[in-house]
Design an enzyme around this catalytic site. Structure first.
Site, mmCIF file in Angstrom:
data_model
loop_
_atom_site.group_PDB
_atom_site.id
_atom_site.type_symbol
_atom_site.label_atom_id
_atom_site.label_comp_id
_atom_site.label_asym_id
_atom_site.label_seq_id
_atom_site.Cartn_x
_atom_site.Cartn_y
_atom_site.Cartn_z
ATOM 1 N N GLU A 166 -2.498 -8.861 3.261
ATOM 2 C CA GLU A 166 -2.808 -9.463 4.520
ATOM 3 C C GLU A 166 -4.332 -9.389 4.688
ATOM 4 O O GLU A 166 -4.903 -9.905 5.734
ATOM 5 C CB GLU A 166 -2.113 -8.795 5.753
ATOM 6 C CG GLU A 166 -2.555 -7.288 5.795
ATOM 7 C CD GLU A 166 -2.119 -6.275 4.969
ATOM 8 O OE1 GLU A 166 -2.444 -4.946 5.068
ATOM 9 O OE2 GLU A 166 -1.362 -6.617 3.896
ATOM 10 N N HIS A 191 -3.866 -5.011 -0.095
ATOM 11 C CA HIS A 191 -3.306 -5.406 1.046
ATOM 12 C C HIS A 191 -3.527 -7.316 1.029
ATOM 13 O O HIS A 191 -4.553 -7.596 1.108
ATOM 14 C CB HIS A 191 -4.315 -5.018 2.334
ATOM 15 C CG HIS A 191 -4.101 -3.597 2.510
ATOM 16 N ND1 HIS A 191 -3.210 -3.033 3.166
ATOM 17 C CD2 HIS A 191 -4.595 -2.506 1.842
ATOM 18 C CE1 HIS A 191 -3.134 -1.638 3.230
ATOM 19 N NE2 HIS A 191 -4.161 -1.432 2.442
ATOM 20 N N CYS A 195 0.918 -1.199 -0.084
ATOM 21 C CA CYS A 195 0.186 0.000 -0.062
ATOM 22 C C CYS A 195 0.903 1.223 0.056
ATOM 23 O O CYS A 195 1.647 1.560 -0.898
ATOM 24 C CB CYS A 195 -0.873 -0.190 1.079
ATOM 25 S SG CYS A 195 -2.324 1.157 1.140
#
Length: 196
Positions: A180, A178, A77
């Protein structure tokens, strides 16, 4: 320790730590130059504002540390954006690993919402950590700024216009999305990075 996560003036580190923990990876969140320099892998994540993030990096000497890293580095990001030359977000000079600039999304219609938030697909994949088997898969975004498609682009997402979903140069890998927060697809991308 398998991974050093760079601690600086940006959020979202906890989500990355949790994702790595689910993969059984030993990670440390740190702004210690020696720990970062000697880590086998480095992750440079974040959610925040470019100028204040760069100010923190410079004040702690981390800008020089990051530029000199030779092990695999993953920017996520704002981590991707800060690895570029310049950002339109408060007109800030960034780290310059990628010789390209970061632009702000401009709405083209009333349907265009900024920030770009939610799930979108990745396409036009090369041979980076976002492997070709992920073509057309959905990943999760939250951002108002983007890197235009260029020579370092590893995969593309289209929202308002095509932009760099991920990039690669030498030992530096990045995702604008992202991993994650992108479920099983994001987990696979993190595994691809960890296996470099």
């Amino acid at each position: 320790m398998d991974v050093a996560i760079i601690k600086y003036n940006a959020g979202n580190n906890f989500s990355v730590m949790c994702a790595l923990r689910r993969l059984g990876v030993d990670a440390v969140l740190t702004d210690d130059k020696d720990v970062i320099t000697n880590a086998p892998k480095v992750i440079f994540p974040g959610v925040g504002e470019a100028a204040s993030a760069m100010s923190y990096l410079k004040a702690h000497g981390l800008d020089r540390v990051i530029r000199d890293l030779r092990q695999p580095v993953l920017g996520i990001c704002i981590g991707q954006q800060l690895l570029c030359r310049h950002s339109e977000e408060n007109d800030v000079e960034c780290l310059g690993i990628f010789d390209t600039d970061v632009r702000r999304f401009e709405a083209q219609s009333r349907l265009d919402k900024i920030p770009h938030m939610g799930w979108n697909t990745v396409h036009h994949l090369r041979n980076g950590i976002v492997s070709k088997q992920l073509d057309g898969q959905y990943v999760y975004y939250v951002h108002s700024y983007y890197v235009p498609v260029g020579p370092y682009t590893d995969s593309v997402t289209e929202y308002i216009l095509p932009f760099s979903a991920s990039m690669h140069k030498d030992n530096f890998y990045t995702t604008q999305f992202h991993p994650e927060k992108s479920g099983g697809i994001g987990e696979l991308i993190l595994k691809n990075f960890l296996e470099l």
